[in-house]
Design a protein around this motif. Structure first.
Motif, PDB file in Angstrom:
ATOM      1  N   UNK A 180       0.780  -1.109   0.085  1.00  0.00           N
ATOM      2  CA  UNK A 180      -0.013   0.018   0.110  1.00  0.00           C
ATOM      3  C   UNK A 180       0.968   1.237   0.055  1.00  0.00           C
ATOM      4  N   UNK A 181       1.994   1.407   0.992  1.00  0.00           N
ATOM      5  CA  UNK A 181       2.753   2.618   0.876  1.00  0.00           C
ATOM      6  C   UNK A 181       3.518   2.647  -0.398  1.00  0.00           C
ATOM      7  N   UNK A 182       3.991   1.320  -1.021  1.00  0.00           N
ATOM      8  CA  UNK A 182       4.855   1.584  -2.242  1.00  0.00           C
ATOM      9  C   UNK A 182       3.952   2.287  -3.289  1.00  0.00           C
ATOM     10  N   UNK A 196       8.185  11.870  -1.740  1.00  0.00           N
ATOM     11  CA  UNK A 196       8.121  10.536  -1.311  1.00  0.00           C
ATOM     12  C   UNK A 196       9.326   9.857  -0.622  1.00  0.00           C
ATOM     13  N   UNK A 197      10.123  10.948  -0.420  1.00  0.00           N
ATOM     14  CA  UNK A 197      11.435  10.539   0.432  1.00  0.00           C
ATOM     15  C   UNK A 197      11.379  10.259   1.797  1.00  0.00           C
ATOM     16  N   UNK A 198      11.134   8.953   2.194  1.00  0.00           N
ATOM     17  CA  UNK A 198      10.827   8.650   3.497  1.00  0.00           C
ATOM     18  C   UNK A 198      11.988   8.880   4.353  1.00  0.00           C
ATOM     19  N   UNK A 199      13.179   8.804   3.875  1.00  0.00           N
ATOM     20  CA  UNK A 199      14.310   8.856   4.689  1.00  0.00           C
ATOM     21  C   UNK A 199      14.517  10.458   5.084  1.00  0.00           C
ATOM     22  N   UNK A 230       9.926   1.412   4.484  1.00  0.00           N
ATOM     23  CA  UNK A 230       8.783   0.468   4.270  1.00  0.00           C
ATOM     24  C   UNK A 230       9.338  -0.831   5.100  1.00  0.00           C
ATOM     25  N   UNK A 231      10.731  -0.956   5.227  1.00  0.00           N
ATOM     26  CA  UNK A 231      11.115  -2.153   5.872  1.00  0.00           C
ATOM     27  C   UNK A 231      10.641  -2.197   7.262  1.00  0.00           C
ATOM     28  N   UNK A 232      11.092  -0.590   7.877  1.00  0.00           N
ATOM     29  CA  UNK A 232      10.648  -0.675   9.373  1.00  0.00           C
ATOM     30  C   UNK A 232       8.936  -0.787   9.487  1.00  0.00           C
TER      31      UNK A 232
END
Ligand code: ADP
Ligand code: MG
Length: 493
Positions: A180-182, A196-199, A230-232
């Motif tokens: 979903x997030x992807x 979309x830069x999560x970091x 997304x990994x977290x």
């Protein structure tokens, strides 16, 4: 990451229930209600207007671009655009929120119900409901690690526009939440409404997780705040599910609370309990009239929408006969799709077979090499047209697929074109029948016993002969020609 819908506990299966609140920073030069800049990484407190600092008497003025971006995003997630929405004050005290309230939208958001379709690894798709999208201001940042006793405050982010996108509690596994997030990220990137830069924190996820016995009503949830990868996200969900099942199976109760994810340990820990939900004392901001949109403007934005990932996927499947899985990987990132389409354009033959080969090489070899070197596609040493050039050489039979791997490695190293490297290193496939035939004759002459055995019915030996011929030609003989000629030779004698 788990795609199991059910956790097998000691008392039988438990079902996961997940709902996500995604905060997406709007791409806009100025803030939601002020003209201060939004550039990331500026010196602290250099991008703060009087409005952002909440000086008395300052009035917010809405930024039209931010509204347009919210509408664009709303359309991208199949949302209902509300022509009338209202900004409310959400009152709470926080050091990095100088006004003492955040301007947000509560009961009348700019975008109502929508949905996203997600693809899972097993090829299935699921529709995830979206409850709403609303516009709100971001807060500043408190900095705790620069002084032993004092905390510092940077108000640069204060007042930057955020879209909060709230999902229905429709997800049932960490794999679905990640998909979903992807998907959401690929849509906002494609639209240019959020980077979309999560970091860098421009996309952050609050994760609501509960568990229940299949068929019973929803359990009490925990909310894990501000997950930034997304990994977290997947780790936090899996950890939380196990934690909650363990508590419930021991006869305990889940308390509704806000938790933090500890990325070093892969666990979550309590931040504050939410037993008595916060009273934010929402009320319509008296400084801002309701936001009224003209239907014609919304239509104009709808008409200017780019091709979204789902539509692009359907088109690639139709135009080139790509498989659903390959197509969804290719449209997952705007850059990947652009690279692929540029390469397709450069191909000499656009037969489905060639395009499929191109997709395989992109997903397999190119992504593999990028991953090994921890690079993104923008840093790929092989331009799209050159990858197409390599595929042309394979399709035209100039090199075999095996030699192509060698050529690929050289292309990666040097950035040169396939045809030049093949020429330079003499890698051309030998399809000259006379040359291959003479090698075949030598191989048969050197292995009389094998030839006898083959003729006596040991069919498996055919592979041995092919192998010998390939060895003699350093892998350059055309496998098709070798097969054909060898068959002719062995069957005729
Ligand atoms: P709040 O405003 O307190 O955060 P909401 O009702 O708006 O609460 O829900 C926030 C998020 O929590 C939504 O994404 C929703 O889907 C999700 N959610 C609600 N109930 C549950 C539940 N029992 N388990 C998991 N997620 C839930
Ligand atoms: Mg919440």
């Amino acid at each position: 990451m788990t795609n199991r819908y059910f956790y097998e506990g000691t008392t039988g299966p438990w079902e996961l229930v997940i709902g996500l609140e995604v905060h997406a920073q709007v791409v806009s030069k100025a803030k939601l209600f002020s003209s201060a800049s939004t550039t990331f990484g500026a010196e602290p407190n250099t991008q703060v207007s009087f409005v952002d600092a909440a000086m008395p008497g300052m009035l917010p003025v809405i930024n039209e671009i931010c509204v347009e971006q919210a509408i664009r995003t709303g359309l991208g997630i199949n949302g209902e655009i509300n022509l009338r929405s209202v900004f409310d004050r959400k009152n709470y005290f926080y050091a990095d929120l100088p006004a003492g309230y955040q301007i947000s939208q509560n009961s009348q958001p700019i975008v109502g119900k929508g949905y996203l379709d997600i693809e899972l690894e097993d090829g299935s798709t699921r529709r995830i409901g979206i409850t709403r999208l609303h516009l709100e201001q971001d807060a500043g940042k408190s900095i705790h690690d620069q002084h032993a006793e004092n905390s510092y405050i940077d108000l640069n982010r204060c007042g930057v526009a955020l879209m909060e996108i709230v999902s229905e509690p429709d997800m049932r596994s960490s794999e679905e939440a990640a998909a979903y997030v992807r998907k959401l990220r690929s849509i906002v990137r494609c639209l240019g409404t959020c980077d979309g830069n999560m970091d860098q924190g421009s996309m952050r996820v609050d994760v609501n997780v509960s568990v229940r016995k299949p068929g019973s009503s929803f359990g009490t949830r925990a909310e894990i705040k501000n997950v930034n990868s997304i990994k977290f996200l997947a780790q936090a969900i899996d950890y939380e599910a196990e934690r909650q099942v363990a508590i419930l199976e021991e006869g305990g109760e889940i308390i509704q609370e806000t938790r933090l994810f500890d990325s070093a340990k892969g666990t979550t820990r309590p931040m504050r309990t939410k037993e008595h939900a916060h009273d934010y004392r929402y009320f319509p901001d008296p400084d801002l009239p309701p936001l009224l949109l003209e239907a014609s403007w919304v239509e104009k934005i709808r008409k200017s929408m780019p091709e979204l990932p789902d539509a692009k996927k359907a088109r690639l499947m139709k135009e080139h006969g790509l498989q659903a899985y390959d197509a969804s990987i290719i449209v997952g990132e705007t850059e990947t799709a652009a690279y692929f389409e540029e390469a397709v354009k450069a191909l000499k033959s656009r037969e489905p077979k060639s395009v499929k080969l191109l997709a395989n090489w992109l997903i397999g070899e190119v992504f593999g090499a990028l991953n090994r070197e921890d690079k993104t596609l923008e840093k790929c040493p092989i331009p799209a047209a050159n990858l197409a050039g390599l595929i042309d050489q394979i399709v035209e039979g100039v090199i075999s697929g095996k030699i192509a791997k060698d050529v690929f490695a050289r292309m990666w190293e040097t950035g040169n074109e396939a045809s030049a490297l093949i020429e330079e290193h003499g890698l051309k496939q030998v399809s000259d029948e006379g040359a291959i035939l003479s090698v075949i004759e030598n191989v048969l002459k050197d292995n009389p016993k094998m030839v006898e055995d083959y003729k006596a019915g040991k069919d498996k030996l055919f592979g041995f002969f092919v192998g010998q011929v390939m060895k003699e030609t350093q892998g350059k003989a055309s496998p098709e020609a070798v097969n054909k000629l060898l068959k002719g030779k062995l069957d005729r004698n």
